[in-house]
Enzyme design. Structure first.
Site, PDB file in Angstrom:
ATOM      1  N   GLU A  27       0.827  -1.210   0.000  1.00 54.22           N
ATOM      2  CA  GLU A  27       0.000   0.000   0.000  1.00 54.22           C
ATOM      3  C   GLU A  27       0.862   1.262   0.000  1.00 54.22           C
ATOM      4  O   GLU A  27       0.528   2.265  -0.638  1.00 54.22           O
ATOM      5  CB  GLU A  27      -0.932  -0.001   1.204  1.00 54.22           C
ATOM      6  CG  GLU A  27      -2.023  -1.049   1.173  1.00 54.22           C
ATOM      7  CD  GLU A  27      -1.561  -2.417   1.649  1.00 54.22           C
ATOM      8  OE1 GLU A  27      -2.365  -3.352   1.642  1.00 54.22           O
ATOM      9  OE2 GLU A  27      -0.366  -2.558   2.027  1.00 54.22           O
ATOM     10  N   ILE A 306      -0.068  -6.397 -11.523  1.00 55.77           N
ATOM     11  CA  ILE A 306       0.276  -5.185 -12.260  1.00 55.77           C
ATOM     12  C   ILE A 306       1.771  -4.910 -12.202  1.00 55.77           C
ATOM     13  O   ILE A 306       2.382  -4.492 -13.192  1.00 55.77           O
ATOM     14  CB  ILE A 306      -0.529  -3.988 -11.717  1.00 55.77           C
ATOM     15  CG1 ILE A 306      -2.027  -4.219 -11.943  1.00 55.77           C
ATOM     16  CG2 ILE A 306      -0.078  -2.686 -12.368  1.00 55.77           C
ATOM     17  CD1 ILE A 306      -2.917  -3.219 -11.237  1.00 55.77           C
TER      18      ILE A 306
END
Length: 394
Positions: A27, A306
């Site tokens: 994060e 990703i």
């Protein structure tokens, strides 16, 4: 521990910072692009970064500038939250992805601190779980001033949970740029491991509990000579456990933690390299020809693919990608990833790709193009956040 209870030794910082909570390493790295976009639009913005893990805290230090602050997120208890808000006095709070803290969010509203869920995602499974805990989760959802969702599907589920205002902005992880130093490091490792021989490298990325056993069994069934297998467990507390499993199974193992910048000269009988380090995932992707997506071969929802795409590493994923459903589907459509039904099939396809240089190269190019095509979420989110905050952030 004091900060977890909202107790601080240092004097209170000046009020009015933009507070961003990024629980862990992933994060925090995703938040870097958002922070850059916010500073591009408002250069004098001051930040308060909070975290829930040591890896997140360490990564967050590199994002700080003069005037910023950093702290542990307090425990979600009334007293700890009240002391945290009184000490730091932020003007706006940002929670990353799936973070929901009912006591914290309600207290922030009472203190006049709007809360925004950024890069927000919510799977069907999580929605069902949240609806079973409706009495707790619905007030938390309604306390959010805004949710900036990754996809239309996430937005619909967030509204069903009770979030009043939701905007679709895309996924911040598409805006992450792999550090050039780590990419170069991974390519240098690969050359060292190969020792001048064209030995393909297959990466098992962010593996979860229950996946390494089937992986090693499938690997043993391959004809010799095998490609080099690189395994990077998702959770650092499992590094020793996975190493013990490999050694007990008779594999010749080289651990990343046993070398510094340059790997030692590698004997030809090394079967497996264990990536037991933190913050080096781009290097592992750069060293590999193809990656098996951890968390997708057991019913765990998969990990983020990703980053692999941005590094140009093709991905083979299992049947379980519900945590990243749209990203997985988009990658399939772009032919940047492939899906298989089992670990056995995944290993077979990964080895086939790794040993087919032309096919691997074409898929690598499609992976990079896929990652580039979906950039821009950071700018869209920064615009929404600063419009909500007005001119209050200083």
């Amino acid at each position: 521990m004091g900060e977890r209870f909202g107790c601080y030794r240092d004097p209170a910082p000046a009020p009015g910072a933009l507070w961003l909570h990024a629980v862990s390493l992933g994060e925090t790295r995703a938040a870097a692009g958002l922070i850059e976009a916010l500073r591009a639009r408002q250069p004098d913005v001051r930040l308060l970064l909070t975290h829930g893990t040591a890896t997140g805290l360490e990564a967050g230090r590199t994002l700080l500038r003069e005037g910023d602050a950093q702290a542990w997120l307090p425990y979600d208890t009334p007293g700890a939250v009240r002391r945290f808000l009184a000490h730091h006095r932020p003007t706006l709070g940002l929670l990353m992805e799936t973070e929901v803290w009912p006591v914290l969010q309600q207290a922030a509203v009472r203190h006049g601190v709007p809360m925004v869920l950024v890069n927000a995602r919510l799977s069907e499974r999580s929605l069902r779980q949240g609806q079973r805990l409706r009495a707790l989760m619905q007030p938390a959802a309604r306390s959010l001033a805004l949710a900036l969702a990754q996809t239309e599907g996430d937005a619909a589920r967030l509204r069903a949970m009770g979030v009043m205002r939701v905007e679709v902005c895309g996924n911040l992880k598409f805006d992450m740029t792999p550090p050039e130093a780590l990419m170069t490091q991974g390519q240098a490792w690969r050359q060292q491991w190969q020792g001048g021989l064209p030995r393909p490298v297959v990466l098992a990325a962010s593996t979860r509990e229950g996946e390494e056993g089937p992986l090693l069994a499938a690997w043993r069934s391959l004809p010799v000579p095998r490609p080099l297998l690189l395994v990077v467990p998702r959770h650092p507390q499992r590094f020793d456990e996975v190493a013990a499993l490999m050694c007990a199974d008779g594999w010749h193992l080289l651990r990343r933690s046993n070398w510094g910048h340059t790997p030692p000269p590698m004997a030809g009988d090394v079967d497996v390299i264990l990536g037991d380090s933190l913050g080096e995932m781009p290097a592992y992707y750069a060293a590999a020809d193809v990656a098996l997506l951890g968390g997708s071969f057991a019913p765990l929802g998969g990990q983020n693919l990703i980053e692999a795409a941005a590094c140009g590493c093709p991905v083979i994923m299992g049947p379980h990608t519900f945590n990243f459903a749209e990203a997985a589907e988009l990658a399939l459509q772009a032919e940047a990833a492939e899906r298989v039904t089992s670990m056995q099939d995944g290993v077979a396809r990964a080895v086939q790709l790794a040993t087919s240089r032309q096919v691997q190269s074409e898929m690598s190019q499609r992976s990079r193009a896929f990652a580039t095509a979906h950039r821009g979420a950071a700018a869209r989110m920064a615009q929404q956040i600063l419009a909500l905050s007005g001119t209050a952030i200083r």
